[in-house]
Structure formats: structure tokens, C-alpha cells
Design an enzyme around this catalytic site. Structure first.
Site, mmCIF file in Angstrom:
data_model
loop_
_atom_site.group_PDB
_atom_site.id
_atom_site.type_symbol
_atom_site.label_atom_id
_atom_site.label_comp_id
_atom_site.label_asym_id
_atom_site.label_seq_id
_atom_site.Cartn_x
_atom_site.Cartn_y
_atom_site.Cartn_z
ATOM 1 N N LYS A 10 0.767 -1.326 0.096
ATOM 2 C CA LYS A 10 0.101 0.100 0.073
ATOM 3 C C LYS A 10 1.049 1.383 0.243
ATOM 4 O O LYS A 10 2.006 1.244 0.297
ATOM 5 C CB LYS A 10 -0.930 0.091 0.826
ATOM 6 C CG LYS A 10 -1.838 -1.036 1.221
ATOM 7 C CD LYS A 10 -2.495 -1.116 2.724
ATOM 8 C CE LYS A 10 -3.666 -1.996 2.864
ATOM 9 N NZ LYS A 10 -4.709 -1.734 3.828
ATOM 10 N N TYR A 50 -13.039 -3.079 -2.823
ATOM 11 C CA TYR A 50 -13.345 -2.936 -1.226
ATOM 12 C C TYR A 50 -15.044 -2.772 -1.071
ATOM 13 O O TYR A 50 -15.309 -2.299 -0.196
ATOM 14 C CB TYR A 50 -12.660 -1.664 -0.585
ATOM 15 C CG TYR A 50 -11.277 -1.654 -0.272
ATOM 16 C CD1 TYR A 50 -10.807 -2.969 0.573
ATOM 17 C CD2 TYR A 50 -10.252 -0.917 -0.442
ATOM 18 C CE1 TYR A 50 -9.356 -3.225 0.935
ATOM 19 C CE2 TYR A 50 -8.919 -0.945 -0.295
ATOM 20 C CZ TYR A 50 -8.535 -2.164 0.494
ATOM 21 O OH TYR A 50 -7.287 -2.137 1.076
ATOM 22 N N ASN A 113 -1.272 0.042 7.418
ATOM 23 C CA ASN A 113 -0.853 -1.341 7.823
ATOM 24 C C ASN A 113 0.061 -2.027 6.850
ATOM 25 O O ASN A 113 0.182 -3.229 6.751
ATOM 26 C CB ASN A 113 -2.062 -2.364 8.386
ATOM 27 C CG ASN A 113 -2.915 -2.353 7.223
ATOM 28 O OD1 ASN A 113 -2.922 -2.025 6.278
ATOM 29 N ND2 ASN A 113 -4.054 -3.143 7.472
ATOM 30 N N HIS A 116 -1.854 -4.910 1.935
ATOM 31 C CA HIS A 116 -3.184 -5.816 1.904
ATOM 32 C C HIS A 116 -2.879 -7.183 1.096
ATOM 33 O O HIS A 116 -2.042 -7.526 0.732
ATOM 34 C CB HIS A 116 -4.114 -5.212 0.632
ATOM 35 C CG HIS A 116 -5.473 -6.150 0.435
ATOM 36 N ND1 HIS A 116 -6.468 -5.876 1.007
ATOM 37 C CD2 HIS A 116 -5.369 -6.932 -0.717
ATOM 38 C CE1 HIS A 116 -7.269 -6.872 0.519
ATOM 39 N NE2 HIS A 116 -6.874 -7.446 -0.448
ATOM 40 N N GLU A 127 -9.668 -10.327 -7.106
ATOM 41 C CA GLU A 127 -8.407 -9.625 -6.776
ATOM 42 C C GLU A 127 -7.577 -9.675 -7.904
ATOM 43 O O GLU A 127 -7.102 -8.785 -8.700
ATOM 44 C CB GLU A 127 -7.585 -9.540 -5.598
ATOM 45 C CG GLU A 127 -8.659 -8.976 -4.547
ATOM 46 C CD GLU A 127 -7.949 -9.222 -3.062
ATOM 47 O OE1 GLU A 127 -8.722 -8.973 -2.115
ATOM 48 O OE2 GLU A 127 -6.892 -9.878 -2.766
HETATM 49 P P1 CMP Z 1 -6.915 -4.517 4.163
HETATM 50 O O1 CMP Z 1 -6.627 -5.745 4.431
HETATM 51 O O2 CMP Z 1 -6.567 -3.659 2.903
HETATM 52 O O3 CMP Z 1 -8.504 -4.295 4.071
HETATM 53 C C1 CMP Z 1 -9.587 -3.249 4.235
HETATM 54 C C2 CMP Z 1 -8.604 -2.038 5.097
HETATM 55 O O4 CMP Z 1 -9.320 -0.962 5.761
HETATM 56 C C3 CMP Z 1 -7.561 -2.555 6.068
HETATM 57 O O5 CMP Z 1 -6.698 -3.331 5.146
HETATM 58 C C4 CMP Z 1 -7.191 -1.413 6.761
HETATM 59 O O6 CMP Z 1 -6.024 -0.875 6.245
HETATM 60 C C5 CMP Z 1 -8.295 -0.417 6.054
HETATM 61 N N1 CMP Z 1 -8.930 0.193 7.423
HETATM 62 C C6 CMP Z 1 -8.955 1.716 7.809
HETATM 63 N N2 CMP Z 1 -9.373 1.962 9.138
HETATM 64 C C7 CMP Z 1 -9.931 0.638 9.525
HETATM 65 C C8 CMP Z 1 -10.507 0.282 10.628
HETATM 66 N N3 CMP Z 1 -10.836 1.188 11.663
HETATM 67 N N4 CMP Z 1 -10.929 -1.076 10.882
HETATM 68 C C9 CMP Z 1 -10.629 -1.829 9.820
HETATM 69 N N5 CMP Z 1 -9.896 -1.530 8.683
HETATM 70 C C10 CMP Z 1 -9.514 -0.272 8.434
#
Ligand code: CMP
Length: 139
Positions: A10, A50, A113, A116, A127
Site C-alpha cells: 500500500k 473494497y 498497515n 493488503h 483480486e
Molecule cells: P486491508 O487488508 O487492505 O482491508 C481493508 C482495509 O481497511 C484494512 O486493510 C485497513 O488498512 C483499512 N482500515 C482503515 N481503517 C480501518 C478500521 N477502523 N478498521 C479496519 N480496517 C480499517
């Protein structure tokens, strides 16, 4: 079972210059790269990617964050690839991740984080189809 799974590095991960480090962790676990590209995600792609988060309060910010810089997208193949990649990345929240996982070592928060990864075989198939043409998967 031999599986395929998708990882995105990301924008927050791209800004940390750890692309090589991240790919290396997957390769050291015996996962094979069968697809790799750097792309700019679009709102159209992210709304599909998403879709299961479309009603969450963090969704608009998530879409903006994912378009901040290009991302590296990869398809990894191997025995139990989905679980292996899950274990190497750690859970969504870096604060809950174990030391040695990508999200613990480099992540800052749920929105930042670093990576993904596909949640399931169904998500992986969706995906791969969204980001890769069949001729871009090289085995
Ligand atoms: P990802 O695995 O890409 O899937 C959804 C993403 O939403 C997750 O990683 C996080 O980076 C993002 N995200 C942002 N805010 C939140 C939150 N409060 N709770 C969960 N996911 C979040």
C-alpha cells in the site's frame, strides 16, 4: 493445496522503501511470484476491490489513502499460500500483530498497515481478475 493469493504494498508501505524486504519475506517462505506490477489504483477499481467495506465509516478515507501513490501488486503461488501470506503479514491492526510479521515490523495503524492480502480463495480470484490479465500471470 496449491493456491494463489494477492498482496498489495500500500502507499504507506511504498513510502517506507521496503518493497524488496516485503517480497523477500514471501520468497523466503517458499512462495513463488507469478505476477508483479506497479500501478496507480483508481476509484473505480477500489469501489469493487473494497465493496465489502463500502458501508464502513473508514471507506472514503481508505479509497483516498490507496490512491496516494502507486502500489506494487503481486500474485503469490504455493502450498497453502493464503494462510502463509496471512501469517507473514499479521492481522489488520499492527498493534495486535506478532513480532516478525510485516504489519508489526512496519505498520503504524489500521489505515497504515503496509500491505493488503487476500482474505480467502474467493477474494484472491476476484483480486487477480481486477488487476491482472491472464497473460500477465507467468508460471
Ligand atoms: P486491508 O487488508 O487492505 O482491508 C481493508 C482495509 O481497511 C484494512 O486493510 C485497513 O488498512 C483499512 N482500515 C482503515 N481503517 C480501518 C478500521 N477502523 N478498521 C479496519 N480496517 C480499517
Amino acid at each position: 493445496m496449491i493456491e494463489r493469493t494477492v498482496v498489495l504494498i500500500k502507499p504507506d508501505g511504498m513510502q517506507k522503501y521496503i518493497v524488496g524486504e516485503i517480497i523477500s519475506r514471501f520468497e523466503k517462505a517458499g512462495l513463488k511470484l507469478v505476477g508483479l506490477k506497479m500501478i496507480m489504483l483508481t476509484e473505480d477499481i477500489l469501489k469493487v476491490w473494497y465493496a465489502h467495506h463500502a458501508d464502513k465509516p473508514f471507506f472514503p478515507q481508505l479509497v483516498q489513502d490507496m490512491m496516494a501513490t502507486p502500489v506494487v501488486a503481486m500474485v503469490l503461488e504455493g502450498e497453502g499460500a493464503i494462510q502463509k501470506v496471512f501469517d507473514i503479514c499479521g492481522p489488520t491492526d499492527p498493534a495486535e500483530a506478532a513480532p516478525g510479521t510485516i504489519r508489526k515490523d512496519f505498520g503504524e495503524s489500521k489505515p497504515k498497515n503496509v500491505v493488503h492480502r487476500s482474505d480467502s480463495a474467493e477474494a484472491a480470484a476476484k483480486e487477480v481478475g481486477l488487476l491482472f490479465r491472464s497473460e500477465e500471470i507467468l508460471i
